[in-house]
Design a protein around this motif. Sequence first.
Motif: not given
Length: 108
Positions: A39, A42-43, A45-47, A49-50, A93, A96-97, A100
């Motif tokens: 992982t 970025a991945e 942090l996306e998890a 975020l979920v 958020r 993640v932004e 990204t």
Amino acid sequence: MVQKAIETVGGDPTGVTPSADLAAVKSMGLPQVLTDPRTTLAEGLEAILVAELVDNDCWPILITLTEKLGYKVIANQFREALQSEEEHLVKVRGWVERLTMNPAALLS
């Protein structure tokens, strides 16, 4: 805090309802993503975020429920928790932004 609230209203915080069991199953993937050595940041942090999105969505329901049942003190405690969770969501958020838009942004 939630455990104490459940006890205050006469519930058993150790009881696992079918709904609670389903919620646990649905969330099992998040720790697996975070602990998988493949992982990326970025991945991960996306998890997170979920998890934050789900967490944030649950507090208003708890607030409404406790208010309708007349537990104003508990509802106010839940409002404070929601405020804290909203701050977490804004931070995640933002991370993640930033990641990204500029993958090196979190390293600076």
